[in-house]
Design a protein around this motif. Structure first.
Motif, PDB file in Angstrom:
ATOM      1  N   LYS A 134       0.806  -1.213   0.000  1.00 35.88           N
ATOM      2  CA  LYS A 134       0.000   0.000   0.000  1.00 35.88           C
ATOM      3  C   LYS A 134       0.844   1.270   0.000  1.00 35.88           C
ATOM      4  O   LYS A 134       0.335   2.359  -0.206  1.00 35.88           O
ATOM      5  CB  LYS A 134      -0.928   0.010   1.222  1.00 35.88           C
ATOM      6  CG  LYS A 134      -1.837  -1.209   1.335  1.00 35.88           C
ATOM      7  CD  LYS A 134      -2.823  -1.266   0.183  1.00 35.88           C
ATOM      8  CE  LYS A 134      -3.887  -0.214   0.313  1.00 35.88           C
ATOM      9  NZ  LYS A 134      -4.952  -0.335  -0.705  1.00 35.88           N
ATOM     10  N   TYR A 135       2.145   1.106   0.235  1.00 36.63           N
ATOM     11  CA  TYR A 135       3.012   2.275   0.321  1.00 36.63           C
ATOM     12  C   TYR A 135       3.662   2.573  -1.026  1.00 36.63           C
ATOM     13  O   TYR A 135       4.111   1.669  -1.729  1.00 36.63           O
ATOM     14  CB  TYR A 135       4.091   2.080   1.383  1.00 36.63           C
ATOM     15  CG  TYR A 135       3.564   2.199   2.788  1.00 36.63           C
ATOM     16  CD1 TYR A 135       3.453   3.431   3.403  1.00 36.63           C
ATOM     17  CD2 TYR A 135       3.147   1.067   3.494  1.00 36.63           C
ATOM     18  CE1 TYR A 135       2.950   3.547   4.698  1.00 36.63           C
ATOM     19  CE2 TYR A 135       2.643   1.176   4.784  1.00 36.63           C
ATOM     20  CZ  TYR A 135       2.553   2.421   5.374  1.00 36.63           C
ATOM     21  OH  TYR A 135       2.062   2.515   6.646  1.00 36.63           O
ATOM     22  N   SER A 136       3.712   3.844  -1.361  1.00 32.88           N
ATOM     23  CA  SER A 136       4.335   4.300  -2.607  1.00 32.88           C
ATOM     24  C   SER A 136       5.613   5.051  -2.250  1.00 32.88           C
ATOM     25  O   SER A 136       5.582   6.046  -1.515  1.00 32.88           O
ATOM     26  CB  SER A 136       3.369   5.228  -3.355  1.00 32.88           C
ATOM     27  OG  SER A 136       4.043   5.998  -4.309  1.00 32.88           O
ATOM     28  N   PHE A 137       6.745   4.608  -2.786  1.00 34.31           N
ATOM     29  CA  PHE A 137       8.013   5.248  -2.472  1.00 34.31           C
ATOM     30  C   PHE A 137       8.072   6.701  -2.955  1.00 34.31           C
ATOM     31  O   PHE A 137       8.588   7.567  -2.241  1.00 34.31           O
ATOM     32  CB  PHE A 137       9.180   4.435  -3.037  1.00 34.31           C
ATOM     33  CG  PHE A 137       9.537   3.255  -2.182  1.00 34.31           C
ATOM     34  CD1 PHE A 137      10.309   3.400  -1.040  1.00 34.31           C
ATOM     35  CD2 PHE A 137       9.087   1.987  -2.503  1.00 34.31           C
ATOM     36  CE1 PHE A 137      10.625   2.323  -0.242  1.00 34.31           C
ATOM     37  CE2 PHE A 137       9.395   0.897  -1.714  1.00 34.31           C
ATOM     38  CZ  PHE A 137      10.168   1.057  -0.583  1.00 34.31           C
ATOM     39  N   PRO A 138       7.561   7.037  -4.169  1.00 32.75           N
ATOM     40  CA  PRO A 138       7.536   8.465  -4.554  1.00 32.75           C
ATOM     41  C   PRO A 138       6.707   9.316  -3.591  1.00 32.75           C
ATOM     42  O   PRO A 138       7.096  10.434  -3.262  1.00 32.75           O
ATOM     43  CB  PRO A 138       6.907   8.433  -5.955  1.00 32.75           C
ATOM     44  CG  PRO A 138       7.234   7.082  -6.486  1.00 32.75           C
ATOM     45  CD  PRO A 138       7.160   6.175  -5.292  1.00 32.75           C
ATOM     46  N   THR A 139       5.576   8.776  -3.118  1.00 37.53           N
ATOM     47  CA  THR A 139       4.747   9.521  -2.171  1.00 37.53           C
ATOM     48  C   THR A 139       5.481   9.715  -0.857  1.00 37.53           C
ATOM     49  O   THR A 139       5.458  10.808  -0.266  1.00 37.53           O
ATOM     50  CB  THR A 139       3.419   8.781  -1.925  1.00 37.53           C
ATOM     51  OG1 THR A 139       2.713   8.640  -3.160  1.00 37.53           O
ATOM     52  CG2 THR A 139       2.546   9.554  -0.939  1.00 37.53           C
ATOM     53  N   LEU A 140       6.158   8.670  -0.370  1.00 38.49           N
ATOM     54  CA  LEU A 140       6.910   8.782   0.874  1.00 38.49           C
ATOM     55  C   LEU A 140       8.055   9.777   0.735  1.00 38.49           C
ATOM     56  O   LEU A 140       8.368  10.514   1.679  1.00 38.49           O
ATOM     57  CB  LEU A 140       7.446   7.405   1.283  1.00 38.49           C
ATOM     58  CG  LEU A 140       6.404   6.382   1.725  1.00 38.49           C
ATOM     59  CD1 LEU A 140       7.080   5.053   2.037  1.00 38.49           C
ATOM     60  CD2 LEU A 140       5.627   6.879   2.938  1.00 38.49           C
ATOM     61  N   LYS A 141       8.682   9.818  -0.448  1.00 35.37           N
ATOM     62  CA  LYS A 141       9.765  10.776  -0.676  1.00 35.37           C
ATOM     63  C   LYS A 141       9.231  12.202  -0.630  1.00 35.37           C
ATOM     64  O   LYS A 141       9.839  13.098  -0.031  1.00 35.37           O
ATOM     65  CB  LYS A 141      10.431  10.491  -2.020  1.00 35.37           C
ATOM     66  CG  LYS A 141      11.568  11.462  -2.365  1.00 35.37           C
ATOM     67  CD  LYS A 141      12.692  11.407  -1.338  1.00 35.37           C
ATOM     68  CE  LYS A 141      13.827  12.339  -1.725  1.00 35.37           C
ATOM     69  NZ  LYS A 141      14.919  12.331  -0.721  1.00 35.37           N
ATOM     70  N   LYS A 142       8.092  12.439  -1.264  1.00 36.45           N
ATOM     71  CA  LYS A 142       7.486  13.771  -1.221  1.00 36.45           C
ATOM     72  C   LYS A 142       7.103  14.143   0.199  1.00 36.45           C
ATOM     73  O   LYS A 142       7.252  15.293   0.622  1.00 36.45           O
ATOM     74  CB  LYS A 142       6.257  13.812  -2.137  1.00 36.45           C
ATOM     75  CG  LYS A 142       6.594  13.698  -3.617  1.00 36.45           C
ATOM     76  CD  LYS A 142       5.339  13.656  -4.470  1.00 36.45           C
ATOM     77  CE  LYS A 142       5.692  13.488  -5.946  1.00 36.45           C
ATOM     78  NZ  LYS A 142       4.492  13.443  -6.808  1.00 36.45           N
ATOM     79  N   MET A 143       6.608  13.160   0.944  1.00 38.47           N
ATOM     80  CA  MET A 143       6.240  13.388   2.332  1.00 38.47           C
ATOM     81  C   MET A 143       7.466  13.778   3.148  1.00 38.47           C
ATOM     82  O   MET A 143       7.408  14.677   4.003  1.00 38.47           O
ATOM     83  CB  MET A 143       5.603  12.117   2.899  1.00 38.47           C
ATOM     84  CG  MET A 143       5.109  12.240   4.314  1.00 38.47           C
ATOM     85  SD  MET A 143       3.723  13.367   4.449  1.00 38.47           S
ATOM     86  CE  MET A 143       3.964  13.966   6.114  1.00 38.47           C
ATOM     87  N   GLU A 144       8.572  13.116   2.892  1.00 39.40           N
ATOM     88  CA  GLU A 144       9.808  13.402   3.619  1.00 39.40           C
ATOM     89  C   GLU A 144      10.281  14.825   3.339  1.00 39.40           C
ATOM     90  O   GLU A 144      10.700  15.554   4.248  1.00 39.40           O
ATOM     91  CB  GLU A 144      10.883  12.379   3.224  1.00 39.40           C
ATOM     92  CG  GLU A 144      12.153  12.452   4.052  1.00 39.40           C
ATOM     93  CD  GLU A 144      13.269  13.229   3.374  1.00 39.40           C
ATOM     94  OE1 GLU A 144      14.241  13.581   4.065  1.00 39.40           O
ATOM     95  OE2 GLU A 144      13.167  13.477   2.157  1.00 39.40           O
ATOM     96  N   ILE A 145      10.190  15.257   2.082  1.00 38.39           N
ATOM     97  CA  ILE A 145      10.628  16.610   1.723  1.00 38.39           C
ATOM     98  C   ILE A 145       9.701  17.663   2.326  1.00 38.39           C
ATOM     99  O   ILE A 145      10.156  18.676   2.867  1.00 38.39           O
ATOM    100  CB  ILE A 145      10.702  16.760   0.189  1.00 38.39           C
ATOM    101  CG1 ILE A 145      11.858  15.916  -0.346  1.00 38.39           C
ATOM    102  CG2 ILE A 145      10.878  18.220  -0.217  1.00 38.39           C
ATOM    103  CD1 ILE A 145      11.983  15.912  -1.849  1.00 38.39           C
ATOM    104  N   CYS A 146       8.391  17.412   2.266  1.00 37.60           N
ATOM    105  CA  CYS A 146       7.428  18.368   2.831  1.00 37.60           C
ATOM    106  C   CYS A 146       7.624  18.536   4.336  1.00 37.60           C
ATOM    107  O   CYS A 146       7.609  19.661   4.855  1.00 37.60           O
ATOM    108  CB  CYS A 146       6.000  17.910   2.550  1.00 37.60           C
ATOM    109  SG  CYS A 146       5.485  18.083   0.836  1.00 37.60           S
ATOM    110  N   SER A 147       7.810  17.423   5.029  1.00 39.86           N
ATOM    111  CA  SER A 147       7.913  17.486   6.486  1.00 39.86           C
ATOM    112  C   SER A 147       9.260  18.020   6.950  1.00 39.86           C
ATOM    113  O   SER A 147       9.327  18.852   7.865  1.00 39.86           O
ATOM    114  CB  SER A 147       7.651  16.111   7.097  1.00 39.86           C
ATOM    115  OG  SER A 147       8.568  15.155   6.606  1.00 39.86           O
TER     116      SER A 147
END
Length: 205
Positions: free
Chosen positions: A69-82
């Protein structure tokens, strides 16, 4: 559940508990998870003050199907935003009841998160004594051997806080940037996130 606990540690850290509400992976949305986390950060940006973050990630109801269920591009964007947008200072990530498959997958995360962040991951394997060495009992819910009350009650209070911002979130959801007024050319997400266009320069012998 994404729950910022009410009390700070003596060092001024905000402790957050992230746990799986259901063992059924079909009920998990990576995008909704990231949205809920960002909504919480927006509220805390307005109301909260703390020096750094401690995350407790509880894998008690985790199943292998959750991995898909996890998307690595989404997690990367989340990491940059946070990390760059909200300037989070992560002191520790405490992995509770972590299965072996997640330990293996964390090696992949080294390509997403900075090595400095990865060095702050700690495996607790359900050991409450190790948890209490990192976080005082008075801050933790009863389910983690703490004295702060039931997790369900604390979570309910946080949900009420989120709901109180419903109109504010609805108004901000309509806001967009006018890219025609951006200096220095068009904004390219591929340059920032490193995923889009990653194969454009692929050469085959």
């Amino acid at each position: 559940h994404i729950l910022p606990l009410p009390e700070l540690t003596p060092e001024g850290d905000r402790v957050n508990i992230i746990s799986f509400r259901d063992s059924d992976p079909t009920k998990l949305s990576c995008e909704h998870y990231c949205m809920m986390l960002l909504m919480g950060l927006q509220i805390r940006l307005k109301e909260d003050y703390n020096l750094s973050e401690i995350y407790i990630i509880d894998y008690t109801k985790f199943s292998l199907g959750h991995v898909c269920k996890y998307s690595f591009p989404t997690l990367k964007k989340m990491e940059i935003c946070s990390m760059q947008g909200f300037k989070l200072r992560i002191k520790a990530v405490l992995l509770f009841e972590i299965p072996a498959v997640v330990e293996f997958l964390l090696t992949w995360c080294k390509s997403i998160f900075k090595s400095k962040i990865m060095s702050r991951f700690h495996y607790l394997h359900g050991d409450l004594n190790k948890l209490h060495k990192q976080v005082p009992k008075r801050i933790l819910p009863e389910e983690y051997g703490g004295e702060a009350g039931k997790h369900e009650v604390l979570s309910g209070a946080w949900i009420q806080k989120l709901e109180s911002y419903n109109q504010w979130f609805s108004e901000h959801e309509k806001l967009k940037s006018d890219e025609s007024k951006r200096h220095g050319g068009k904004f390219n997400t591929g340059d920032l996130f490193g995923f889009e266009g990653a194969f454009r320069k692929l050469e085959l012998d």
